[in-house]
Design a protein around this motif. Sequence first.
Motif, PDB file in Angstrom:
ATOM      1  N   ASP A  45       0.814  -1.377   0.175  1.00  0.00           N
ATOM      2  CA  ASP A  45      -0.102   0.123   0.178  1.00  0.00           C
ATOM      3  C   ASP A  45       1.173   0.943   0.232  1.00  0.00           C
ATOM      4  O   ASP A  45       1.947   1.163   0.938  1.00  0.00           O
ATOM      5  N   LEU A  46       0.271   2.658  -0.502  1.00  0.00           N
ATOM      6  CA  LEU A  46       0.974   3.598  -0.482  1.00  0.00           C
ATOM      7  C   LEU A  46       0.274   4.218   0.324  1.00  0.00           C
ATOM      8  O   LEU A  46      -1.043   4.819  -0.326  1.00  0.00           O
ATOM      9  N   LEU A  47       0.579   5.741   1.209  1.00  0.00           N
ATOM     10  CA  LEU A  47      -0.341   6.739   1.425  1.00  0.00           C
ATOM     11  C   LEU A  47      -0.250   7.325   0.780  1.00  0.00           C
ATOM     12  O   LEU A  47       1.433   7.736   1.367  1.00  0.00           O
ATOM     13  N   ARG A  52      -3.760   8.666   3.759  1.00  0.00           N
ATOM     14  CA  ARG A  52      -4.699   7.692   3.396  1.00  0.00           C
ATOM     15  C   ARG A  52      -4.382   7.426   1.757  1.00  0.00           C
ATOM     16  O   ARG A  52      -3.370   7.259   1.263  1.00  0.00           O
ATOM     17  N   THR A  53      -5.022   5.423   1.402  1.00  0.00           N
ATOM     18  CA  THR A  53      -4.008   5.350   0.800  1.00  0.00           C
ATOM     19  C   THR A  53      -4.406   5.952  -0.819  1.00  0.00           C
ATOM     20  O   THR A  53      -5.865   6.771  -1.101  1.00  0.00           O
ATOM     21  N   VAL A  54      -3.176   5.796  -1.439  1.00  0.00           N
ATOM     22  CA  VAL A  54      -3.371   6.751  -2.878  1.00  0.00           C
ATOM     23  C   VAL A  54      -3.530   5.946  -4.278  1.00  0.00           C
ATOM     24  O   VAL A  54      -3.873   6.205  -5.078  1.00  0.00           O
ATOM     25  N   LEU A  55      -3.205   4.687  -3.503  1.00  0.00           N
ATOM     26  CA  LEU A  55      -4.166   3.483  -4.584  1.00  0.00           C
ATOM     27  C   LEU A  55      -5.150   3.182  -5.183  1.00  0.00           C
ATOM     28  O   LEU A  55      -6.046   3.052  -3.921  1.00  0.00           O
ATOM     29  N   VAL A  56      -5.384   2.813  -6.133  1.00  0.00           N
ATOM     30  CA  VAL A  56      -6.697   2.439  -7.281  1.00  0.00           C
ATOM     31  C   VAL A  56      -6.915   1.542  -6.540  1.00  0.00           C
ATOM     32  O   VAL A  56      -6.296   0.077  -6.299  1.00  0.00           O
ATOM     33  N   SER A  57      -8.337   0.885  -5.837  1.00  0.00           N
ATOM     34  CA  SER A  57      -8.948  -0.351  -5.302  1.00  0.00           C
ATOM     35  C   SER A  57      -8.762  -1.225  -6.158  1.00  0.00           C
ATOM     36  O   SER A  57      -9.544  -1.347  -7.443  1.00  0.00           O
ATOM     37  N   VAL A  82       5.636  10.200  -1.415  1.00  0.00           N
ATOM     38  CA  VAL A  82       3.906   8.712  -1.122  1.00  0.00           C
ATOM     39  C   VAL A  82       5.070   7.877   0.078  1.00  0.00           C
ATOM     40  O   VAL A  82       5.714   8.250   0.287  1.00  0.00           O
ATOM     41  N   LYS A  83       4.775   6.999   1.464  1.00  0.00           N
ATOM     42  CA  LYS A  83       4.670   6.420   2.730  1.00  0.00           C
ATOM     43  C   LYS A  83       4.474   5.159   2.149  1.00  0.00           C
ATOM     44  O   LYS A  83       3.239   4.559   1.780  1.00  0.00           O
ATOM     45  N   PRO A  84       5.417   3.945   1.768  1.00  0.00           N
ATOM     46  CA  PRO A  84       5.311   2.532   1.483  1.00  0.00           C
ATOM     47  C   PRO A  84       4.992   1.432   2.532  1.00  0.00           C
ATOM     48  O   PRO A  84       5.660   2.329   3.693  1.00  0.00           O
TER      49      PRO A  84
END
Length: 131
Positions: A45-47, A52-57, A82-84
Amino acid sequence: MKRSTLYTYLGLLALVGLFSCAKDPIDDAGLLITQRSQCYMTSFDLLGSDHRTVLVSGLTKVDTTALTVTATAKFGTNMQRVKPFCSLVSDAIVDVPMGVWTDFTKPQVYTVISGNRQVRKAYTVTVTLQQ
């Protein structure tokens, strides 16, 4: 007499505690080394700056055979900050710190290390922006 018996008992208890802990191997980071040789990433995941997550579900794929992670970030995400975060099999660790601001404009490599610290697998993480 009672006081010397109490001190003797406490001393023996302290020695037993010290010797029972001495058998568990610890790595340089102070983490317990186990017998597990499994070594893989289970999720990624990336925040963003709002934590909050920035990845597309549904568009993140962790391939444990090819040792790759592919993901799509939402349109407008600042990929330079971004934070992994990832999940690993029990007792495994990652050699590059997670949870720190990272530039994902180019693929990043994270090495997963098994619990027994003998197996290493380098995962290449590629994140693209949503069109």
